[in-house]
Design an enzyme around this catalytic site. Structure first.
Site, PDB file in Angstrom:
ATOM      1  CG  HIS A 169      -1.467   1.468   1.333  1.00 21.78           C
ATOM      2  ND1 HIS A 169      -2.776   1.846   0.887  1.00 21.78           N
ATOM      3  CD2 HIS A 169      -1.279   2.336   2.225  1.00 21.78           C
ATOM      4  CE1 HIS A 169      -3.045   2.896   1.336  1.00 21.78           C
ATOM      5  NE2 HIS A 169      -2.214   3.578   1.949  1.00 21.78           N
ATOM      6  CG  HIS A 172     -29.075  23.823  16.961  1.00 21.71           C
ATOM      7  ND1 HIS A 172     -29.221  22.655  17.834  1.00 21.71           N
ATOM      8  CD2 HIS A 172     -29.890  23.835  15.932  1.00 21.71           C
ATOM      9  CE1 HIS A 172     -29.868  21.695  16.908  1.00 21.71           C
ATOM     10  NE2 HIS A 172     -30.311  22.197  15.877  1.00 21.71           N
TER      11      HIS A 172
END
Ligand SMILES: Cc1ncc(C[n+]2csc(CCOP(=O)(O)OP(=O)(O)O)c2C)c(N)n1
Length: 669
Positions: free
Chosen positions: A260, A471
């Site tokens: 890899h 939020h």
């Protein structure tokens, strides 16, 4: 030589350029180029339409290397097909400082790279944005000028990342049939077999999202070609799962994770050469194979010649508009539109939330700038990004200019990157500022790649009120300001909002975030200033006749609070100034003289911002005072929250007075 022999040798040219470059750099990823060489060879020699002599040709097919660690695959292909930016010298300098052949190039390092994404999965979402743009531009300019495919090569890693789900479900929904994803299905990632951590039936997943799917032998050129041919005829996007062997050809490393991400090593390279029958020295390509690749480049470029004839046949107005859009130049009508808007705002002095002021600005902008594409991640009515005449795109009709992204913030941000990279459009879209966290990897890439993407982030503080701390952004402005080459703009009234929009549109080499309020703000820019004052990053909005003792710096909704504190302090005989700071980044770019004049010499400097203090020392120094947040917010009506967290004019005034008294005491002593 049979066709298969020729194919194999052409693919081996890609393999060995990649193997040898990684070995020379002593760093890089040979496994993917070796495994995907057959797929890439078929795609680049038989299907992909591009022009090595004109990498930016508008109607080229797009090829995104989403598995960006395999960048040597792309460099080898660009070299072999004749892109002048990718000489053999550049390949030999793989991963060296200043070379075009960077480890993960992303975008902008050389002609021919559409984008390759280091952070896995981004490229897949970029490709979705590109494919959407193709459809939209085709709806606008017609098939003669816009008619191309978008291909993405993805790895297992891209498909494991969460962003892939957002990207593929949107692409499936929109029936982006000219999007073709080639999956390097090698079953291997860094830690070993994919089965260590995943057992998803990827084909079933894509199918469930509305894709065509097919599984093939990724080393069989006939199968690869028929799959691509079929995909090009599909009425849906297609996933081609190409079963491959990572490190194909390497006797000891093929099929293993050891192929890899590290050089094969000289001994292994020697036996790989033997195994694949490649007798040439590193970076040497046999003349017949080099010729075959060059011919492939010429074949691909033929389409450009044909396109140029069609372009010449178009009328002059269409041609000029198309070229302007490709260059990314703004229409001259924008300047007039902003001027007219600012005149109106100065007359009307409206009290507006800046998210609403943004909509007002967009009404003017969208009428003058036909290339803006708006959108929202399911918060259209909150973000105010859809203007009156904006039609939303649908799977059957791409003539609209608005995108309902669904609840896919990350996918939205990454697809907007794809749109900007595609060219011809300027994407802007919104969500709540707190969810920039969900977009952040893509925002970072917009900044890294230096592309014009505009993030419209509303509900920018505790001022959003009742939805509460989940939020309410607190650290977000600071976190965004930490990203290099990102413009963070926080306007404080309707006029500043119009100016910030103009700045964002004119910011061609980077993204901008507009941080906008939910709550109404009074207008303080009540006389017309033709100049864009926000472009200075910071400027004085309240002055004093005597030498200032206090300077208040504030952004967005807190400018109002700073101005109320100014009124109080002035009444109490303390000379005070207020500076509005719509953008740290733009302020930093001003001259030393300008910056010193704005910072001033007042002994007391206070910053007021409903976020954390980080970053404010640039304005207030190390001993400055800060009125803002140092905790998460809370749920409640917003005015009560401002009181609760002490972000008020009264607090600013009392802090200023206390500091002045302390300073006077020290002087007396
Ligand atoms: C978001 C992200 N996480 C982690 C990495 C580090 N990384 C690079 S390649 C890779 C494995 C990818 O596996 P696969 O896609 O199968 O590639 P192959 O092994 O086939 O080359 C990882 C974890 C990354 N580049 N991006």
């Amino acid at each position: 030589m049979t066709d298969l022999d020729k194919h194999n040798r052409m693919a081996n040219a890609v393999r060995f350029l990649s193997i040898d470059a990684v070995q020379k750099a002593n760093s890089g990823h040979p496994g993917l180029p070796m495994g995907a060489a057959d797929i890439a060879t078929v795609l680049f020699t038989r299907f992909l339409r591009f022009d090595p002599t004109e990498p930016k040709w508008a109607d080229r097919d797009r090829f995104v290397l989403s598995a960006g660690h395999g960048s040597m695959l792309l460099y080898s292909l660009l070299h072999l097909t004749g892109y002048e930016d990718f000489t053999l010298e550049e390949l030999k300098n793989f991963r060296q400082l200043g070379a075009r052949t960077a480890g993960h190039p992303e975008y902008g390092h050389g002609g021919g790279i559409e984008t390759t994404t280091g952070p896995l999965g981004q490229g897949l979402a970029n490709a979705v944005g590109m494919a959407m743009t193709e459809r939209m531009l085709q709806a606008e300019f017609g098939k003669d000028l816009v008619n191309h495919h978008t291909y993405a090569l993805v790895g297992d890693g891209c498909l494991m990342e969460g962003i892939s789900q957002e990207a593929i479900s949107l692409a499936g929904h929109l029936k982006l049939n000219k999007l073709i994803v080639l999956w390097d299905d090698n079953g291997i990632s860094i830690d070993g077999s994919i089965s260590l951590s995943d057992s998803t039936d990827q084909l079933a997943r894509f199918k469930a999202c509305g894709w065509e799917t097919v599984s093939i032998d990724g080393h069989n050129p006939t199968q690869i070609a028929s799959a691509i041919e079929a995909a090009r005829k599909s009425d849906r996007p297609t996933l081609i799962a190409c079963k491959t062997t990572i490190g194909y050809g390497s006797p000891n490393k093929a099929g293993k994770n050891s192929a890899h991400g590290s050089p094969l090593g000289t001994d292994e390279i020697k036996i790989t050469r033997e195994a694949l029958g490649w007798t040439d020295e590193p970076f040497e390509i046999p003349a017949d194979i080099r010729d075959a690749w060059r011919i492939a480049g010429l074949r691909a470029a033929q389409a450009n010649t044909e396109w140029a004839k069609r372009f010449e046949a178009a009328d002059a107005v269409t041609r000029a508009e198309f070229e302007r859009r490709q260059r990314g130049d703004l229409p001259s009508a924008l300047g007039d539109a902003i001027r007219a808007l600012k005149t109106k705002l100065a007359e009307e002095k409206p009290s507006l939330a800046t998210r609403k002021a943004s909509e007002v600005a967009l009404e003017a902008i969208n009428a003058a700038v036909p290339e803006t594409i708006g959108g929202s991640a399911d918060l259209t009515g909150s973000n105010n990004t859809r203007t009156k005449d904006m039609k939303a795109i649908t799977p059957d009709d791409f003539s609209g200019r608005f995108v309902h992204w669904g609840i896919r913030e990350h996918g939205m941000a990454a697809a907007m990157n794809g749109m900007a990279l595609h060219g011809g459009v300027i994407p802007y879209s919104g969500t709540f500022l707190v969810f920039t966290d969900y977009c952040r990897p893509a925002i970072r890439l917009s900044a890294l790649m230096g592309i014009r993407v505009i993030y419209v982030m509303t509900h920018d503080s505790i001022g959003l009120g009742e939805d509460g701390p989940t939020h309410q952004p607190v650290e977000h402005l600071a976190a965004l300001r930490a990203i290099p080459n990102l413009l963070v703009l926080r306007p404080a009234d309707a006029t500043e909002t119009a100016e910030c929009w103009q700045i964002a549109l004119e910011n061609r080499n980077g993204p901008s975030v507009l941080a906008l309020t939910r709550q109404n703000l009074a207008a303080f820019r009540t006389t017309l200033e033709a100049k864009n004052l926000c472009a200075n990053g910071a400027y004085e909005v309240c002055s004093c006749d005597d030498e200032a003792k206090v300077t208040l710096f504030a952004t967005g909704s807190e400018v109002e609070i700073a101005m109320a504190a100014h009124a109080q302090l002035t009444e109490d005989g303390i000379p005070t100034r207020v500076v509005s700071v719509p953008s740290f980044e733009l302020f930093k770019k001003q001259s030393d003289d300008y910056r010193s004049s704005i910072i001033g010499t007042a002994p007391v400097k206070i910053a007021v911002e409903a976020g954390i203090e980080m970053g404010w020392s640039r304005f207030i120094g190390d001993d400055g005072l800060f009125v803002g947040m140092d905790s998460f917010g809370a749920s409640g009506p917003y005015k009560e929250l401002y009181e609760h967290f002490g972000i008020t004019a009264e607090v600013a005034v009392s802090k200023a007075k206390a500091r002045l008294e302390a300073l006077e005491k020290t002087t007396e002593e």
